[in-house]
Each structure stands twice: as structure tokens, then as C-alpha cells.
Write a protein that holds these residues in place. Sequence first.
Motif, mmCIF file in Angstrom:
data_model
loop_
_atom_site.group_PDB
_atom_site.id
_atom_site.type_symbol
_atom_site.label_atom_id
_atom_site.label_comp_id
_atom_site.label_asym_id
_atom_site.label_seq_id
_atom_site.Cartn_x
_atom_site.Cartn_y
_atom_site.Cartn_z
ATOM 1 N N LEU A 34 0.762 -1.101 0.139
ATOM 2 C CA LEU A 34 0.028 0.068 -0.086
ATOM 3 C C LEU A 34 0.780 1.199 0.018
ATOM 4 O O LEU A 34 1.974 1.486 0.734
ATOM 5 C CB LEU A 34 -1.009 -0.120 1.300
ATOM 6 C CG LEU A 34 -2.158 -0.920 1.197
ATOM 7 C CD1 LEU A 34 -3.078 -0.738 2.621
ATOM 8 C CD2 LEU A 34 -3.009 -0.562 0.251
ATOM 9 N N GLU A 35 0.563 2.283 -0.718
ATOM 10 C CA GLU A 35 1.264 3.484 -0.783
ATOM 11 C C GLU A 35 0.945 4.302 0.334
ATOM 12 O O GLU A 35 -0.328 4.450 0.799
ATOM 13 C CB GLU A 35 0.485 4.579 -2.015
ATOM 14 C CG GLU A 35 1.448 5.389 -2.139
ATOM 15 C CD GLU A 35 0.853 6.470 -3.463
ATOM 16 O OE1 GLU A 35 0.856 7.647 -3.449
ATOM 17 O OE2 GLU A 35 0.204 5.707 -4.364
ATOM 18 N N LEU A 37 0.007 6.573 3.273
ATOM 19 C CA LEU A 37 -0.600 7.838 3.601
ATOM 20 C C LEU A 37 0.100 8.843 4.351
ATOM 21 O O LEU A 37 0.914 8.261 5.268
ATOM 22 C CB LEU A 37 -1.848 7.890 4.268
ATOM 23 C CG LEU A 37 -3.057 6.977 3.558
ATOM 24 C CD1 LEU A 37 -4.228 6.937 4.256
ATOM 25 C CD2 LEU A 37 -3.286 7.552 1.986
ATOM 26 N N GLU A 41 -3.046 13.323 5.639
ATOM 27 C CA GLU A 41 -3.910 12.567 5.018
ATOM 28 C C GLU A 41 -5.017 11.750 5.990
ATOM 29 O O GLU A 41 -5.863 11.351 5.557
ATOM 30 C CB GLU A 41 -3.700 11.586 3.873
ATOM 31 C CG GLU A 41 -2.936 12.436 2.502
ATOM 32 C CD GLU A 41 -2.312 11.699 1.606
ATOM 33 O OE1 GLU A 41 -2.726 11.965 0.380
ATOM 34 O OE2 GLU A 41 -1.711 10.697 1.902
ATOM 35 N N SER A 59 -8.958 9.903 -2.396
ATOM 36 C CA SER A 59 -8.986 9.719 -3.649
ATOM 37 C C SER A 59 -8.404 11.014 -4.165
ATOM 38 O O SER A 59 -8.719 11.863 -3.997
ATOM 39 C CB SER A 59 -10.549 9.564 -3.951
ATOM 40 O OG SER A 59 -11.444 10.600 -3.712
ATOM 41 N N ARG A 67 -8.367 7.180 -8.554
ATOM 42 C CA ARG A 67 -7.268 6.388 -8.023
ATOM 43 C C ARG A 67 -7.631 6.655 -6.641
ATOM 44 O O ARG A 67 -7.684 7.725 -5.829
ATOM 45 C CB ARG A 67 -5.832 6.814 -8.280
ATOM 46 C CG ARG A 67 -5.607 6.708 -9.638
ATOM 47 C CD ARG A 67 -5.165 5.297 -9.849
ATOM 48 N NE ARG A 67 -4.735 4.943 -11.513
ATOM 49 C CZ ARG A 67 -5.709 3.831 -12.065
ATOM 50 N NH1 ARG A 67 -6.130 3.060 -11.403
ATOM 51 N NH2 ARG A 67 -5.185 3.695 -13.347
ATOM 52 N N LYS A 69 -6.261 5.573 -2.349
ATOM 53 C CA LYS A 69 -5.232 5.218 -1.448
ATOM 54 C C LYS A 69 -5.956 5.161 -0.193
ATOM 55 O O LYS A 69 -6.875 5.795 0.328
ATOM 56 C CB LYS A 69 -4.316 6.147 -1.200
ATOM 57 C CG LYS A 69 -3.194 6.667 -2.724
ATOM 58 C CD LYS A 69 -2.256 7.467 -2.063
ATOM 59 C CE LYS A 69 -2.267 8.286 -1.187
ATOM 60 N NZ LYS A 69 -1.112 9.597 -1.002
ATOM 61 N N SER A 71 -5.313 3.231 4.140
ATOM 62 C CA SER A 71 -4.540 2.872 5.189
ATOM 63 C C SER A 71 -5.182 2.475 6.318
ATOM 64 O O SER A 71 -6.573 2.839 6.460
ATOM 65 C CB SER A 71 -3.513 3.889 5.521
ATOM 66 O OG SER A 71 -2.419 3.111 6.407
ATOM 67 N N ARG A 78 -5.029 -4.082 6.318
ATOM 68 C CA ARG A 78 -3.976 -3.416 5.342
ATOM 69 C C ARG A 78 -4.041 -4.422 4.241
ATOM 70 O O ARG A 78 -4.247 -3.850 2.878
ATOM 71 C CB ARG A 78 -2.858 -2.720 5.868
ATOM 72 C CG ARG A 78 -2.788 -1.706 6.493
ATOM 73 C CD ARG A 78 -1.433 -1.161 6.718
ATOM 74 N NE ARG A 78 -0.493 -2.075 7.420
ATOM 75 C CZ ARG A 78 -0.222 -1.900 8.703
ATOM 76 N NH1 ARG A 78 -0.999 -0.809 9.490
ATOM 77 N NH2 ARG A 78 0.518 -2.760 9.362
ATOM 78 N N LEU A 85 -8.217 -2.411 -3.476
ATOM 79 C CA LEU A 85 -7.655 -1.279 -4.143
ATOM 80 C C LEU A 85 -7.288 -1.867 -5.618
ATOM 81 O O LEU A 85 -7.707 -1.172 -6.583
ATOM 82 C CB LEU A 85 -6.611 -0.527 -3.580
ATOM 83 C CG LEU A 85 -6.860 0.268 -2.298
ATOM 84 C CD1 LEU A 85 -5.693 1.110 -1.865
ATOM 85 C CD2 LEU A 85 -8.124 1.220 -2.634
ATOM 86 N N GLN A 89 -8.995 -0.217 -9.193
ATOM 87 C CA GLN A 89 -8.338 0.546 -9.908
ATOM 88 C C GLN A 89 -8.911 0.374 -11.177
ATOM 89 O O GLN A 89 -9.065 -0.599 -11.902
ATOM 90 C CB GLN A 89 -6.926 0.169 -9.783
ATOM 91 C CG GLN A 89 -6.242 0.345 -8.209
ATOM 92 C CD GLN A 89 -6.438 1.918 -7.806
ATOM 93 O OE1 GLN A 89 -7.224 2.807 -8.284
ATOM 94 N NE2 GLN A 89 -5.812 2.262 -6.840
#
Length: 136
Positions: A34-35, A37, A41, A59, A67, A69, A71, A78, A85, A89
Motif C-alpha cells: 500500500l502506498e 498515507l 491525509e 481519492s 485512484r 489510497k 491505510s 491493510r 484497491l 483501480q
Amino acid sequence: MSLSPQALEALERFTEAKGWEQRARLLMQWGERLEPLDDSEKTEANRVHGCESLVWLVSVQVDGQWRFKASSDARLLRGLLALLLVRVQGVASAQLAQLDLPGWFRQLGLERQLSPSRSNGLHAVLQQMADLSAQH
């Protein structure tokens, strides 16, 4: 709805996994993808209500596509969020609300890990995605 290359990869990896131990390890690995945050955020405005754990959803629209993200403070969640996700996508806003979430996790062999509260939480995340994309 067709699957993205990442969703196809997830499906292949989880289908090949032998038993819960391997799936649990994979789930943790996907969660690490996961990217992250930023702390900026992780606000109340981005928090998903309806989850027992803390979950945040952000978003952005890129080239006309949404897109997301996300968390959570929970490791297992997660991993589930990462799999959600990759499934959403590139999905059109109108299709988000119709996504068969239980079917996706069943395909991955993870339906037993979706307790009613986790399932409700993931549905809350999906609903918030649909709401966010419909507002714009």
C-alpha cells in the motif's frame, strides 16, 4: 468487469497459495505494498466510518480515472484493503457500487477471513469510494 493486471496477479498468487498460512503471509505482503498515507491525509474527513479499526481513504482523479489510497492501523486489514484497491483501480465510478466484494474475496480464497465486522468495514470503504467518485 474485467480485472486489472494487478488484480489478475493477486488472483494468481492467492489461487496458488496452499492453505491459510501461505494466504496470511501473502495478505501481509500485499498490505506492505500500500502506498503510505501522509499524516496530513489521516484526518477525520478521510476516515471511513463503519470499520472497527481505523481506516482512511483518499481519492484523486488522474486522467479521468479515480485512484484511491487507503491505510489502516490493522495489519490484516491493510492486506484486505490492498486487495480491494487492486480490484477497483480503473473501475468506472458507476460500477463501484455494483462490485461483488464477497465474490472477489471468495475467488482469492479469503472469504473465511471476512468476519461480519471486517466484511461490513470493507463494504463501508467501497461505499465511500462510490460516494467520493459520484460527488465529482
